[in-house]
Design a protein around this motif. Structure first.
Motif, PDB file in Angstrom:
ATOM      1  N   LEU A 361      41.177  44.754  32.304  1.00 60.94           N
ATOM      2  CA  LEU A 361      40.436  44.353  33.749  1.00 60.94           C
ATOM      3  C   LEU A 361      40.545  42.726  33.967  1.00 60.94           C
ATOM      4  O   LEU A 361      41.238  42.526  35.121  1.00 60.94           O
ATOM      5  N   SER A 362      40.522  42.217  33.042  1.00 53.83           N
ATOM      6  CA  SER A 362      41.091  40.338  33.212  1.00 53.83           C
ATOM      7  C   SER A 362      42.289  40.210  33.333  1.00 53.83           C
ATOM      8  O   SER A 362      42.769  39.183  33.879  1.00 53.83           O
ATOM      9  N   SER A 363      42.974  41.234  32.847  1.00 56.54           N
ATOM     10  CA  SER A 363      44.524  40.904  32.997  1.00 56.54           C
ATOM     11  C   SER A 363      44.849  41.208  34.521  1.00 56.54           C
ATOM     12  O   SER A 363      45.584  40.449  34.955  1.00 56.54           O
ATOM     13  N   GLY A 364      44.176  42.106  35.077  1.00 48.36           N
ATOM     14  CA  GLY A 364      44.641  42.322  36.395  1.00 48.36           C
ATOM     15  C   GLY A 364      43.907  41.255  37.331  1.00 48.36           C
ATOM     16  O   GLY A 364      44.738  40.875  38.299  1.00 48.36           O
ATOM     17  N   ILE A 365      43.001  40.647  37.026  1.00 46.07           N
ATOM     18  CA  ILE A 365      42.189  39.623  37.756  1.00 46.07           C
ATOM     19  C   ILE A 365      43.233  38.289  37.746  1.00 46.07           C
ATOM     20  O   ILE A 365      43.494  37.779  38.715  1.00 46.07           O
ATOM     21  N   ARG A 366      43.920  38.279  36.396  1.00 44.64           N
ATOM     22  CA  ARG A 366      44.621  37.229  36.191  1.00 44.64           C
ATOM     23  C   ARG A 366      45.869  37.225  37.191  1.00 44.64           C
ATOM     24  O   ARG A 366      46.466  36.114  37.741  1.00 44.64           O
ATOM     25  N   MET A 367      46.285  38.391  37.164  1.00 44.86           N
ATOM     26  CA  MET A 367      47.756  38.654  37.790  1.00 44.86           C
ATOM     27  C   MET A 367      47.478  38.249  39.386  1.00 44.86           C
ATOM     28  O   MET A 367      48.287  37.731  40.215  1.00 44.86           O
ATOM     29  N   LEU A 368      46.321  38.783  39.810  1.00 50.05           N
ATOM     30  CA  LEU A 368      45.872  38.592  41.396  1.00 50.05           C
ATOM     31  C   LEU A 368      45.638  37.194  41.642  1.00 50.05           C
ATOM     32  O   LEU A 368      46.221  36.646  42.377  1.00 50.05           O
ATOM     33  N   GLY A 369      45.210  36.375  40.749  1.00 50.86           N
ATOM     34  CA  GLY A 369      44.940  35.135  40.907  1.00 50.86           C
ATOM     35  C   GLY A 369      46.069  34.287  40.855  1.00 50.86           C
ATOM     36  O   GLY A 369      46.226  33.081  41.571  1.00 50.86           O
ATOM     37  N   ASP A 370      47.057  34.438  39.939  1.00 56.12           N
ATOM     38  CA  ASP A 370      48.338  33.711  39.603  1.00 56.12           C
ATOM     39  C   ASP A 370      49.301  34.028  40.709  1.00 56.12           C
ATOM     40  O   ASP A 370      50.154  33.027  41.109  1.00 56.12           O
ATOM     41  N   GLN A 371      49.422  35.107  41.268  1.00 56.91           N
ATOM     42  CA  GLN A 371      50.544  35.616  42.140  1.00 56.91           C
ATOM     43  C   GLN A 371      50.304  36.040  43.530  1.00 56.91           C
ATOM     44  O   GLN A 371      51.093  36.522  44.059  1.00 56.91           O
ATOM     45  N   VAL A 372      49.174  36.161  43.766  1.00 55.54           N
ATOM     46  CA  VAL A 372      48.613  36.687  45.299  1.00 55.54           C
ATOM     47  C   VAL A 372      47.912  35.681  45.954  1.00 55.54           C
ATOM     48  O   VAL A 372      47.038  34.838  45.424  1.00 55.54           O
ATOM     49  N   ASP A 373      48.099  35.557  47.247  1.00 50.12           N
ATOM     50  CA  ASP A 373      47.342  34.599  48.048  1.00 50.12           C
ATOM     51  C   ASP A 373      46.280  34.991  48.455  1.00 50.12           C
ATOM     52  O   ASP A 373      46.186  35.892  49.346  1.00 50.12           O
ATOM     53  N   LEU A 374      45.135  34.641  47.736  1.00 49.30           N
ATOM     54  CA  LEU A 374      43.574  35.267  47.953  1.00 49.30           C
ATOM     55  C   LEU A 374      42.872  34.497  49.192  1.00 49.30           C
ATOM     56  O   LEU A 374      41.833  34.850  49.328  1.00 49.30           O
ATOM     57  N   ASN A 375      43.617  33.652  49.777  1.00 47.61           N
ATOM     58  CA  ASN A 375      43.055  33.148  51.090  1.00 47.61           C
ATOM     59  C   ASN A 375      43.497  34.007  52.413  1.00 47.61           C
ATOM     60  O   ASN A 375      42.970  33.962  53.437  1.00 47.61           O
ATOM     61  N   ARG A 376      44.351  35.076  52.011  1.00 46.13           N
ATOM     62  CA  ARG A 376      44.688  35.973  53.313  1.00 46.13           C
ATOM     63  C   ARG A 376      43.717  37.071  53.159  1.00 46.13           C
ATOM     64  O   ARG A 376      43.564  37.700  52.388  1.00 46.13           O
ATOM     65  N   HIS A 377      43.000  37.139  54.372  1.00 44.68           N
ATOM     66  CA  HIS A 377      41.993  38.332  54.383  1.00 44.68           C
ATOM     67  C   HIS A 377      42.606  39.647  54.055  1.00 44.68           C
ATOM     68  O   HIS A 377      42.027  40.689  53.614  1.00 44.68           O
ATOM     69  N   GLU A 378      43.941  39.987  54.484  1.00 43.02           N
ATOM     70  CA  GLU A 378      44.404  41.388  54.294  1.00 43.02           C
ATOM     71  C   GLU A 378      44.550  41.446  52.748  1.00 43.02           C
ATOM     72  O   GLU A 378      44.358  42.743  52.464  1.00 43.02           O
ATOM     73  N   ASN A 379      44.826  40.588  51.980  1.00 42.30           N
ATOM     74  CA  ASN A 379      44.999  40.888  50.716  1.00 42.30           C
ATOM     75  C   ASN A 379      43.848  41.273  49.857  1.00 42.30           C
ATOM     76  O   ASN A 379      43.676  41.867  49.144  1.00 42.30           O
ATOM     77  N   LEU A 380      42.517  40.496  50.337  1.00 40.33           N
ATOM     78  CA  LEU A 380      41.394  40.760  49.910  1.00 40.33           C
ATOM     79  C   LEU A 380      40.962  42.027  50.321  1.00 40.33           C
ATOM     80  O   LEU A 380      40.327  42.723  49.393  1.00 40.33           O
ATOM     81  N   LEU A 381      41.166  42.496  51.463  1.00 35.16           N
ATOM     82  CA  LEU A 381      40.843  44.009  51.680  1.00 35.16           C
ATOM     83  C   LEU A 381      41.615  45.138  50.938  1.00 35.16           C
ATOM     84  O   LEU A 381      41.037  45.862  50.775  1.00 35.16           O
ATOM     85  N   ILE A 382      42.916  44.841  50.790  1.00 33.66           N
ATOM     86  CA  ILE A 382      43.595  45.715  49.928  1.00 33.66           C
ATOM     87  C   ILE A 382      42.852  45.767  48.645  1.00 33.66           C
ATOM     88  O   ILE A 382      42.581  46.940  47.963  1.00 33.66           O
ATOM     89  N   ILE A 383      42.629  44.491  47.816  1.00 31.06           N
ATOM     90  CA  ILE A 383      41.920  44.522  46.586  1.00 31.06           C
ATOM     91  C   ILE A 383      40.632  45.270  46.649  1.00 31.06           C
ATOM     92  O   ILE A 383      40.427  46.053  45.846  1.00 31.06           O
ATOM     93  N   ALA A 384      39.796  45.115  47.654  1.00 32.42           N
ATOM     94  CA  ALA A 384      38.433  45.507  47.920  1.00 32.42           C
ATOM     95  C   ALA A 384      38.615  47.147  48.036  1.00 32.42           C
ATOM     96  O   ALA A 384      37.633  47.870  47.169  1.00 32.42           O
TER      97      ALA A 384
END
Length: 466
Positions: A361-384
């Motif tokens: 689980l933490s490995s997946g979170i690190r991938m999202l934090g390192d390589q994905v723009d979490l300021n984009r609402h669309e990305n947050l919605l995909i993840i959620a």
């Protein structure tokens, strides 16, 4: 860090053996439970059950060696373990109990589904464009989230509906004690001792349970010393269209789940996977499924629980997995050895699995934090939505019970349901070429690799990849 590199480069054979055994124990419970469930549902005799468990472990080893080999034709070449696909349990039982089909139809369908994966591996391999960082990170997170309930159930003593001692103070103390032991080993130990912290935790927990009289030695006493391999043990395979289509659906589900695991391991070991790498991985999985049908065992797929062990041990070379595969083959020929691993109490396994699955689980979170723009609402919605779907289906798979059987095979697996959600939503918001980063402040590949450097060991021996 330099000390860890030296340890990686000059590892003693005993240490490699211990690390391989640790991987075997991490996947053993999942590998053994499948033949127990299927054989019990189909009323196999004691002799048939003995064969089924032994050949299953042997086939797990062969399948693992095929995958980790990584030559130009097949094998992903990553430190990955293979085991029997749990999503095949219900379909196999349904086929075996169907009038006019029976056990022989199960293995005919398994062989046909393996051929399907082998033939269409190239097509599956081209689907890498569907897995940009926002999807890959979500899928890895989903894998960790959906595995944790299994660990919690094991920590309590197993299935709460079957084990009357589920959640007893002893089981909880034992499970949480093993988890605490592993945590303390990772805090205060270094080098090799920290790498085998899970194995030491399993051994310590089993010894405590033995002193408390909670370890049953019956499997060890009744097991024999040698078991011969016999192709088509349950008779010649028969081929029924409905059974074949069902197992092909199961194989597609397995390929989807394996893709997430491949991507996760690729990130962990610092290897950028190409469509050719994935194609070779799918071919190896297809070969493993065919062998499962020939030797009357099961379809085989990549085991996600071992990803956490690679992350925790920080030993990411293939030699350890070669040893683990060889141990599984040996155990398959010698039931006495297999019985030793059955002595580990379920609550002990559960305590260790919480740490391992949590690391996925933490490995997946690190991938999202390192390589994905979490300021984009669309990305947050995909993840959620994808993580929410994966967790929801895992907790309440009965939600799809009224749907046709073919759809249920695809939907009642939380990893597949969540992955499918992530892929579709990414296509909707980012398109086929979008990587989910937009034009804002996501980290560059170089920065991500630099951040990941402390967790990456050198690959001097058993280089990952071809």
């Amino acid at each position: 860090m330099e000390q860890e590199r030296v340890f990686q480069r000059h590892r003693h054979p005993f240490k490699t053996l211990s690390l391989g055994l640790q991987h075997v124990l991490a996947m053993y419970a999942g590998a053994v439970i499948v033949p127990l469930i299927v054989g019990g549902a189909l009323d196999f005799t004691h002799q048939q059950m003995t064969y089924l468990i032994a050949i299953d472990l042997l086939a797990c080893g062969v399948a693992t060696l095929l995958q980790v080999w990584g030559n130009r034709f097949f094998g992903i070449g990553l430190p990955v373990m293979l085991g029997c696909a749990f999503q095949a349990v219900s379909p196999m039982i349904a086929i075996g109990l169907e009038d006019g089909a029976g056990v022989s139809a199960i293995y005919g369908a398994i062989i046909a589904s393996g051929l399907f994966v082998l033939v269409f591996a190239g097509l599956f391999g081209k689907l890498i464009a569907l897995f940009p960082p926002v999807v890959t990170g979500s899928v890895v997170t989903i894998i960790g989230v959906t595995l944790i309930p299994v660990a919690i159930s094991d920590l309590g003593g197993g299935n709460p509906g079957v084990n009357p001692e589920f959640g007893s103070p002893f089981n909880l103390t034992l499970g949480f004690g093993v988890l605490l032991f592993i945590i303390l080993m990772n805090r205060f130990a270094t080098g090799f001792l920290r790498s085998v912290s899970v194995l030491l935790g399993l051994l310590a927990g089993t010894l405590v349970a033995a002193f408390a009289g909670q370890v049953d030695l019956t499997p060890l006493k009744e097991a024999g010393w040698f078991h011969a391999v016999q192709p088509f043990y349950f008779g010649k395979p028969t081929f029924h269209v409905s059974a074949i289509l069902t197992m092909i659906l199961v194989a597609i589900v397995s390929v989807a789940e394996s893709t997430g695991v491949f991507m996760a391991l690729g990130k962990i070991v610092g290897k950028d996977l190409t469509s050719r790498d994935l194609t070779r991985g799918y071919r190896a999985e297809g070969l493993a499924i065919i062998l499962g049908g020939i030797f009357n065992s099961f379809p085989y797929t990549t085991y996600s629980q071992n990803v956490g062990l690679v992350q925790m041990s920080r030993v990411k070379t293939r030699d350890v997995i070669f040893v683990a595969g060889g141990l599984l083959v040996l155990i398959g020929f010698v039931p006495k050895i297999a019985a030793l691993t059955q002595l580990v109490p379920t609550s002990v396994l559960g305590g260790a699995m919480i740490a391992l699955f949590g690391l996925v689980l933490s490995s997946g979170i690190r991938m999202l934090g390192d390589q994905v723009d979490l300021n984009r609402h669309e990305n947050l919605l995909i993840i959620a939505c994808s993580v929410g779907m994966g967790l929801g289906v895992t907790v309440l798979p009965e939600i799809f019970d009224r749907l046709p059987a073919g759809l249920r095979i695809l939907l009642d697996n939380g990893i597949v349901a969540g992955s499918f959600t992530a892929i579709v939503m990414n296509l909707l918001f980012n398109g086929l070429k979008g990587n989910g980063n937009g034009n804002t402040s996501a980290k560059t590949d170089g920065a991500a690799k630099q951040d990941a450097a402390p967790d990456t060991l050198t690959m001097e021996s058993g280089q990952v990849g071809s």
